[in-house]
Motif scaffolding. Structure first.
Motif, PDB file in Angstrom:
ATOM      1  N   ALA A 114     -86.155  59.654 -78.615  1.00 48.35           N
ATOM      2  CA  ALA A 114     -86.633  61.027 -78.493  1.00 48.35           C
ATOM      3  C   ALA A 114     -86.719  61.447 -77.032  1.00 48.35           C
ATOM      4  CB  ALA A 114     -87.998  61.176 -79.159  1.00 48.35           C
ATOM      5  N   PHE A 115     -87.202  60.555 -76.179  1.00 48.64           N
ATOM      6  CA  PHE A 115     -87.296  60.891 -74.762  1.00 48.64           C
ATOM      7  C   PHE A 115     -85.909  61.027 -74.141  1.00 48.64           C
ATOM      8  CE2 PHE A 115     -88.077  59.334 -70.257  1.00 48.64           C
ATOM      9  CZ  PHE A 115     -88.482  60.581 -69.805  1.00 48.64           C
ATOM     10  N   VAL A 116     -85.001  60.124 -74.487  1.00 50.24           N
ATOM     11  CA  VAL A 116     -83.625  60.213 -73.962  1.00 50.24           C
ATOM     12  C   VAL A 116     -82.989  61.543 -74.379  1.00 50.24           C
ATOM     13  CG1 VAL A 116     -81.305  59.234 -74.124  1.00 50.24           C
ATOM     14  CG2 VAL A 116     -83.275  57.728 -73.799  1.00 50.24           C
ATOM     15  N   GLU A 117     -83.223  61.950 -75.619  1.00 53.53           N
ATOM     16  CA  GLU A 117     -82.673  63.239 -76.060  1.00 53.53           C
ATOM     17  C   GLU A 117     -83.240  64.390 -75.241  1.00 53.53           C
ATOM     18  OE1 GLU A 117     -82.135  66.090 -80.010  1.00 53.53           O
ATOM     19  OE2 GLU A 117     -83.148  64.142 -80.202  1.00 53.53           O
ATOM     20  N   ALA A 118     -84.557  64.351 -74.964  1.00 56.91           N
ATOM     21  CA  ALA A 118     -85.174  65.409 -74.170  1.00 56.91           C
ATOM     22  C   ALA A 118     -84.598  65.440 -72.756  1.00 56.91           C
ATOM     23  CB  ALA A 118     -86.681  65.221 -74.125  1.00 56.91           C
ATOM     24  N   VAL A 119     -84.374  64.272 -72.171  1.00 64.10           N
ATOM     25  CA  VAL A 119     -83.777  64.206 -70.835  1.00 64.10           C
ATOM     26  C   VAL A 119     -82.345  64.732 -70.877  1.00 64.10           C
ATOM     27  CG1 VAL A 119     -83.045  62.666 -68.970  1.00 64.10           C
ATOM     28  CG2 VAL A 119     -85.235  62.277 -70.126  1.00 64.10           C
ATOM     29  N   TYR A 120     -81.582  64.290 -71.854  1.00 64.74           N
ATOM     30  CA  TYR A 120     -80.175  64.691 -72.004  1.00 64.74           C
ATOM     31  C   TYR A 120     -80.066  66.212 -72.126  1.00 64.74           C
ATOM     32  CZ  TYR A 120     -75.314  64.279 -73.687  1.00 64.74           C
ATOM     33  OH  TYR A 120     -73.947  64.361 -73.833  1.00 64.74           O
ATOM     34  N   ARG A 121     -80.886  66.797 -72.990  1.00 70.71           N
ATOM     35  CA  ARG A 121     -80.815  68.244 -73.210  1.00 70.71           C
ATOM     36  C   ARG A 121     -81.394  69.016 -72.024  1.00 70.71           C
ATOM     37  NH1 ARG A 121     -78.459  68.434 -77.806  1.00 70.71           N
ATOM     38  NH2 ARG A 121     -78.987  67.060 -79.574  1.00 70.71           N
ATOM     39  N   SER A 122     -82.369  68.456 -71.347  1.00 73.65           N
ATOM     40  CA  SER A 122     -82.900  69.095 -70.131  1.00 73.65           C
ATOM     41  C   SER A 122     -81.802  69.235 -69.084  1.00 73.65           C
ATOM     42  CB  SER A 122     -84.045  68.264 -69.546  1.00 73.65           C
ATOM     43  OG  SER A 122     -85.200  68.298 -70.341  1.00 73.65           O
ATOM     44  N   LEU A 123     -81.023  68.159 -68.910  1.00 76.24           N
ATOM     45  CA  LEU A 123     -79.997  68.154 -67.869  1.00 76.24           C
ATOM     46  C   LEU A 123     -78.801  69.028 -68.229  1.00 76.24           C
ATOM     47  CD1 LEU A 123     -80.070  64.363 -66.893  1.00 76.24           C
ATOM     48  CD2 LEU A 123     -81.167  66.291 -65.732  1.00 76.24           C
ATOM     49  N   GLN A 124     -78.702  69.436 -69.495  1.00 79.53           N
ATOM     50  CA  GLN A 124     -77.665  70.375 -69.903  1.00 79.53           C
ATOM     51  C   GLN A 124     -78.035  71.809 -69.546  1.00 79.53           C
ATOM     52  OE1 GLN A 124     -77.411  69.311 -74.126  1.00 79.53           O
ATOM     53  NE2 GLN A 124     -75.340  68.512 -73.777  1.00 79.53           N
ATOM     54  N   LYS A 125     -79.319  72.035 -69.265  1.00 82.07           N
ATOM     55  CA  LYS A 125     -79.788  73.374 -68.929  1.00 82.07           C
ATOM     56  C   LYS A 125     -79.641  73.606 -67.428  1.00 82.07           C
ATOM     57  CE  LYS A 125     -83.218  73.475 -72.650  1.00 82.07           C
ATOM     58  NZ  LYS A 125     -82.677  74.635 -73.376  1.00 82.07           N
ATOM     59  N   PRO A 126     -79.415  74.858 -67.008  1.00 81.78           N
ATOM     60  CA  PRO A 126     -79.317  75.135 -65.566  1.00 81.78           C
ATOM     61  C   PRO A 126     -80.648  74.927 -64.874  1.00 81.78           C
ATOM     62  CG  PRO A 126     -79.377  77.177 -66.826  1.00 81.78           C
ATOM     63  CD  PRO A 126     -79.243  76.076 -67.836  1.00 81.78           C
ATOM     64  N   VAL A 127     -80.598  74.580 -63.595  1.00 84.27           N
ATOM     65  CA  VAL A 127     -81.823  74.451 -62.819  1.00 84.27           C
ATOM     66  C   VAL A 127     -82.450  75.831 -62.697  1.00 84.27           C
ATOM     67  CG1 VAL A 127     -82.798  73.835 -60.586  1.00 84.27           C
ATOM     68  CG2 VAL A 127     -80.906  72.494 -61.534  1.00 84.27           C
ATOM     69  N   HIS A 128     -83.741  75.933 -62.967  1.00 85.70           N
ATOM     70  CA  HIS A 128     -84.425  77.229 -62.939  1.00 85.70           C
ATOM     71  C   HIS A 128     -84.600  77.692 -61.486  1.00 85.70           C
ATOM     72  CE1 HIS A 128     -85.457  77.469 -67.206  1.00 85.70           C
ATOM     73  NE2 HIS A 128     -85.664  76.170 -67.144  1.00 85.70           N
ATOM     74  N   ALA A 129     -84.120  78.894 -61.221  1.00 83.06           N
ATOM     75  CA  ALA A 129     -84.390  79.526 -59.926  1.00 83.06           C
ATOM     76  C   ALA A 129     -85.736  80.228 -60.003  1.00 83.06           C
ATOM     77  CB  ALA A 129     -83.294  80.538 -59.595  1.00 83.06           C
ATOM     78  N   HIS A 130     -86.363  80.458 -58.866  1.00 76.57           N
ATOM     79  CA  HIS A 130     -87.672  81.120 -58.857  1.00 76.57           C
ATOM     80  C   HIS A 130     -87.511  82.569 -59.294  1.00 76.57           C
ATOM     81  CE1 HIS A 130     -91.880  81.703 -57.742  1.00 76.57           C
ATOM     82  NE2 HIS A 130     -91.491  82.869 -57.290  1.00 76.57           N
ATOM     83  N   ASP A 131     -88.232  82.962 -60.314  1.00 77.45           N
ATOM     84  CA  ASP A 131     -88.229  84.355 -60.773  1.00 77.45           C
ATOM     85  C   ASP A 131     -89.573  84.660 -61.387  1.00 77.45           C
ATOM     86  OD1 ASP A 131     -88.243  83.531 -63.504  1.00 77.45           O
ATOM     87  OD2 ASP A 131     -86.072  83.295 -63.437  1.00 77.45           O
ATOM     88  N   GLU A 132     -89.705  85.882 -61.931  1.00 72.64           N
ATOM     89  CA  GLU A 132     -90.983  86.313 -62.472  1.00 72.64           C
ATOM     90  C   GLU A 132     -91.392  85.511 -63.704  1.00 72.64           C
ATOM     91  OE1 GLU A 132     -93.186  88.480 -61.206  1.00 72.64           O
ATOM     92  OE2 GLU A 132     -91.878  88.448 -59.480  1.00 72.64           O
ATOM     93  N   ARG A 133     -90.436  84.852 -64.371  1.00 74.64           N
ATOM     94  CA  ARG A 133     -90.751  84.116 -65.588  1.00 74.64           C
ATOM     95  C   ARG A 133     -91.138  82.673 -65.320  1.00 74.64           C
ATOM     96  NH1 ARG A 133     -92.567  85.600 -69.873  1.00 74.64           N
ATOM     97  NH2 ARG A 133     -91.626  83.812 -70.895  1.00 74.64           N
ATOM     98  N   GLN A 134     -91.098  82.233 -64.068  1.00 72.46           N
ATOM     99  CA  GLN A 134     -91.396  80.829 -63.768  1.00 72.46           C
ATOM    100  C   GLN A 134     -92.860  80.515 -64.000  1.00 72.46           C
ATOM    101  OE1 GLN A 134     -89.344  78.232 -61.894  1.00 72.46           O
ATOM    102  NE2 GLN A 134     -87.790  79.226 -63.081  1.00 72.46           N
TER     103      GLN A 134
END
Length: 315
Positions: free
Chosen positions: A295-315
């Motif tokens: 479960a943790f490996v899946e969370a890491v895997y899917r996290s790294l598929q997402k773009p790095v969050h830039a600073h914005d109003e939703r952060q």
């Protein structure tokens, strides 16, 4: 025929309703039984500061002439036991309540404490999620009643001057969720990490559906390590009290696992392939852990598929 249909439908509806009420009553009874044996244990950490262990997230308590400050509040049925534990410390009823994030094992008592007069504070996203139908890795949760909602919210952080100490509340972006905060008592040298840190009882829980990302959990650990020293007492979201060395080991685990998964992704390996590599095997040692290796490996895997969050109003 119509009368027969109406009568038959009415009996069926009555039976279904009765079964529903019976199931509901059974569910309520099971919930009461679940918490009946829970004991709230207090561990003093210094003059006017303590941690409470029970069922759910660990609770921080600061108390003194300016009132009692509570960090998280576990589940609603435990509120009376928590109030007794606070009184046993010699503290007044809760005046201020800070939620480290929105999950119910940390904010389930909000309504009770809110009705009792506590001023509730949390990150902007905590209130936003509690206002609507929540979607998280644990399923859906109903909207919270008005009394449970944070009435003071913040974007980056907040500083409180209470009970002779400076209480620094800092938002950690897109980590366990998108609304995590850590709480640091400067004078007492105590840090509450919320669920950004599970100590020696489970691998991390990354709630991807609540905006969580493993990169943020690592960044939070790195930032926390700049705030503490060898004497700091660290309250994890779950698990026993920790030290800087414990947190550093947790950070090192995150670095190692993220690097391994990232390398495997770069080689084109699928999630199943990466799970088969067992990159967290040496840390996946608690058979009763909330989050296990795959479960943790899946969370890491899917996290790294997402773009790095830039600073914005939703952060």
């Amino acid at each position: 025929m119509r009368s027969y249909f109406k009568a038959t439908f009415g009996l069926a509806l009555l039976a279904t309703t009765s079964l529903g009420l019976s199931a509901c009553s059974q569910s309520i009874a099971q919930e009461a039984d679940r918490f009946a044996a829970v004991e709230i244990k207090a561990q003093p950490l210094g003059d006017g500061i303590a941690v409470l262990f029970g069922a759910g997230g660990n609770i921080g308590v600061s108390y003194g002439p300016d009132g009692t400050v509570l960090i998280d509040d576990q589940f609603a049925p435990l509120t009376p036991k928590i109030q007794v534990a606070i009184a046993d410390l010699g503290a007044e009823p809760v005046a201020y309540l800070i939620n480290t994030h929105w999950h119910g094992d940390h904010s389930g008592g909000n309504e009770n404490f809110g009705k009792a007069g506590a001023l509730i504070m949390a990150h902007d996203h905590v209130r936003e999620r509690m206002l609507g139908i929540q979607k998280s890795g644990r399923g859906n949760d109903p909207a919270s009643p008005a009394e449970a909602l944070p009435t003071i919210t913040y974007h980056d952080g907040l500083k409180l001057h209470l009970n002779g100490d400076e209480v620094h509340i800092k938002h950690m972006k897109h980590a366990h969720t998108d609304g995590d905060s850590i709480v640091f008592w400067k004078k007492a040298n105590v840090l509450h990490m919320g669920d950004l840190y599970f100590n020696k009882m489970s691998l991390p829980f990354i709630d991807l559906k609540s905006g969580g990302n493993v990169r943020g959990v690592l960044a939070a650990a790195e930032q926390a390590l700049t705030m503490v020293d060898d004497e700091t007492q660290i309250i994890p979201g779950h698990g026993p009290m920790a030290t800087k060395a414990d947190l550093a080991a947790y950070r090192d685990m995150l670095v190692t696992v993220i690097a391994a998964v990232e390398k495997a992704q770069g080689e084109g390996k699928s999630l199943t392939d990466v799970q088969a590599m067992k990159p967290v095997q040496q840390w996946d040692i608690n058979p009763k852990a909330f989050i296990k290796g795959d479960a943790f490996v899946e969370a890491v895997y899917r996290s790294l598929q997402k773009p790095v969050h830039a600073h914005d109003e939703r952060q």
